[in-house]
Design an enzyme around this catalytic site. Structure first.
Site, PDB file in Angstrom:
ATOM      1  CE  LYS A  74      57.252 -39.933 -60.284  1.00 13.31           C
ATOM      2  NZ  LYS A  74      55.946 -40.084 -59.569  1.00 13.31           N
ATOM      3  CG  PHE A  89      51.517 -41.438 -50.237  1.00  9.09           C
ATOM      4  CD1 PHE A  89      52.359 -40.662 -51.021  1.00  9.09           C
ATOM      5  CD2 PHE A  89      50.185 -41.035 -50.090  1.00  9.09           C
ATOM      6  CE1 PHE A  89      51.906 -39.507 -51.634  1.00  9.09           C
ATOM      7  CE2 PHE A  89      49.723 -39.877 -50.706  1.00  9.09           C
ATOM      8  CZ  PHE A  89      50.595 -39.109 -51.479  1.00  9.09           C
ATOM      9  NE  ARG A 120      50.778 -31.610 -64.112  1.00  9.13           N
ATOM     10  CZ  ARG A 120      51.238 -32.321 -63.078  1.00  9.13           C
ATOM     11  NH1 ARG A 120      52.510 -32.425 -62.829  1.00  9.13           N
ATOM     12  NH2 ARG A 120      50.395 -32.948 -62.278  1.00  9.13           N
ATOM     13  CB  THR A 168      48.407 -37.682 -59.944  1.00 11.53           C
ATOM     14  OG1 THR A 168      48.629 -36.301 -60.256  1.00 11.53           O
ATOM     15  CG2 THR A 168      49.391 -38.139 -58.902  1.00 11.53           C
ATOM     16  NE  ARG A 226      52.271 -39.166 -64.006  1.00 15.72           N
ATOM     17  CZ  ARG A 226      52.179 -38.089 -63.238  1.00 15.72           C
ATOM     18  NH1 ARG A 226      51.042 -37.401 -63.195  1.00 15.72           N
ATOM     19  NH2 ARG A 226      53.203 -37.688 -62.508  1.00 15.72           N
ATOM     20  CG  ASN A 248      52.845 -41.337 -61.213  1.00 14.77           C
ATOM     21  OD1 ASN A 248      54.055 -41.352 -61.016  1.00 14.77           O
ATOM     22  ND2 ASN A 248      52.030 -40.497 -60.611  1.00 14.77           N
ATOM     23  CG  HIS A 303      58.300 -35.191 -61.098  1.00 15.68           C
ATOM     24  ND1 HIS A 303      57.371 -34.847 -60.147  1.00 15.68           N
ATOM     25  CD2 HIS A 303      58.976 -34.044 -61.405  1.00 15.68           C
ATOM     26  CE1 HIS A 303      57.489 -33.546 -59.871  1.00 15.68           C
ATOM     27  NE2 HIS A 303      58.461 -33.035 -60.629  1.00 15.68           N
TER      28      HIS A 303
HETATM   29  O1  CDP Z   1      53.193 -36.216 -59.922  1.00 17.11           O
HETATM   30  P1  CDP Z   1      52.006 -35.267 -59.868  1.00 17.11           P
HETATM   31  O2  CDP Z   1      52.424 -33.800 -59.909  1.00 17.11           O
HETATM   32  O3  CDP Z   1      50.967 -35.585 -60.912  1.00 17.11           O
HETATM   33  O4  CDP Z   1      51.268 -35.542 -58.464  1.00 17.11           O
HETATM   34  P2  CDP Z   1      51.578 -34.995 -56.988  1.00 17.11           P
HETATM   35  O5  CDP Z   1      50.256 -34.713 -56.355  1.00 17.11           O
HETATM   36  O6  CDP Z   1      52.602 -33.906 -57.035  1.00 17.11           O
HETATM   37  O7  CDP Z   1      52.203 -36.261 -56.256  1.00 17.11           O
HETATM   38  C1  CDP Z   1      53.542 -36.637 -56.375  1.00 17.11           C
HETATM   39  C2  CDP Z   1      53.615 -38.148 -56.484  1.00 17.11           C
HETATM   40  O8  CDP Z   1      53.131 -38.760 -55.292  1.00 17.11           O
HETATM   41  C3  CDP Z   1      52.748 -38.750 -57.587  1.00 17.11           C
HETATM   42  O9  CDP Z   1      53.338 -38.659 -58.878  1.00 17.11           O
HETATM   43  C4  CDP Z   1      52.599 -40.187 -57.120  1.00 17.11           C
HETATM   44  O10 CDP Z   1      53.749 -40.981 -57.429  1.00 17.11           O
HETATM   45  C5  CDP Z   1      52.527 -40.012 -55.599  1.00 17.11           C
HETATM   46  N1  CDP Z   1      51.130 -40.015 -55.103  1.00 17.11           N
HETATM   47  C6  CDP Z   1      50.598 -41.206 -54.594  1.00 17.11           C
HETATM   48  O11 CDP Z   1      51.266 -42.236 -54.605  1.00 17.11           O
HETATM   49  N2  CDP Z   1      49.310 -41.218 -54.125  1.00 17.11           N
HETATM   50  C7  CDP Z   1      48.577 -40.090 -54.120  1.00 17.11           C
HETATM   51  N3  CDP Z   1      47.319 -40.131 -53.647  1.00 17.11           N
HETATM   52  C8  CDP Z   1      49.095 -38.882 -54.633  1.00 17.11           C
HETATM   53  C9  CDP Z   1      50.390 -38.880 -55.120  1.00 17.11           C
HETATM   54 MG    MG Z   2      53.446 -32.715 -58.504  1.00 17.15          MG
END
Ligand code: CDP
Ligand code: MG
Length: 167
Positions: free
Chosen positions: A10, A58, A91, A97, A108, A122, A125
């Site tokens: 990212k 967000f 992962r 996350t 991360r 983080n 992706h």
């Molecule tokens: O990236 P990942 O699959 O681990 O998490 P996701 O639940 O698919 O969320 C996508 C992205 O949204 C995350 O990587 C974060 O950058 C953002 N996010 C956030 O800012 N705050 C949250 N509570 C959940 C996700």
């Molecule tokens: Mg995701």
């Protein structure tokens, strides 16, 4: 079982010059990179990529984040990793996350942060399951960008297509 997934470094990862570190960490998995490119992310691509998050408060910040508008770095590095048990391996190395909950030895956990507005920056992706991986790989890459055959393709005739070529 061989699997493939999309990995994006990212804009915060690029701005912090973490590309080398992230690739080195991911190389511990012994997976293969079968596609890679730098991408200037359009709003359309960002919204499609995160469409399942569109009801989150967000969401608009997330779209700006992946487009690089929060980091003055309007690009991401997109890759497809491929190999045995690829999704779990990547992962696990990426970490949770929420970068503050992520194990500090993960990518991360080492490099992520939560902004004062509460967005998780983080660094990378990674697709989280095979269905998501297929949707995302097909969104970010065309069949000819990938050096192995991952999904069925067909040959179609495209007429009247405009293409940018070297002068
Ligand atoms: O990236 P990942 O699959 O681990 O998490 P996701 O639940 O698919 O969320 C996508 C992205 O949204 C995350 O990587 C974060 O950058 C953002 N996010 C956030 O800012 N705050 C949250 N509570 C959940 C996700
Ligand atoms: Mg995701």
């Amino acid at each position: 079982m061989n699997q493939q997934l999309l990995v994006l470094i990212k804009p915060d990862g690029l701005k912090k010059s973490l590309t080398g570190n992230i690739l080195t960490r991911l190389s511990e998995t012994k997976l293969e990179i079968v596609a890679a490119k730098m991408v200037r992310v359009s709003r359309e691509l960002a919204v499609e990529h995160y469409k399942h998050m569109k009801d989150k408060p967000f969401f608009e910040d997330l779209v700006k984040y992946i487009q690089g508008e929060l980091h003055d770095r309007r690009k991401v590095m997109a890759m497809v990793y491929w190999g045995n048990d690829a999704i779990t391996k990547v992962r696990q190395l990426a970490g949770a996350t929420n970068p503050e909950e992520a194990d500090p030895t993960t990518i991360r956990g080492s490099y992520g942060r939560i902004t004062t507005k509460g967005l998780y920056e983080n660094v990378l992706h990674t697709s989280s399951n095979e269905l998501e991986a297929e949707r995302e790989i097909k969104l970010w890459f065309q069949p000819e960008d990938i050096i192995v055959d991952l999904y069925p393709t067909e040959v179609i005739e495209v007429k009247m297509e405009k293409k940018c070529v070297w002068t």
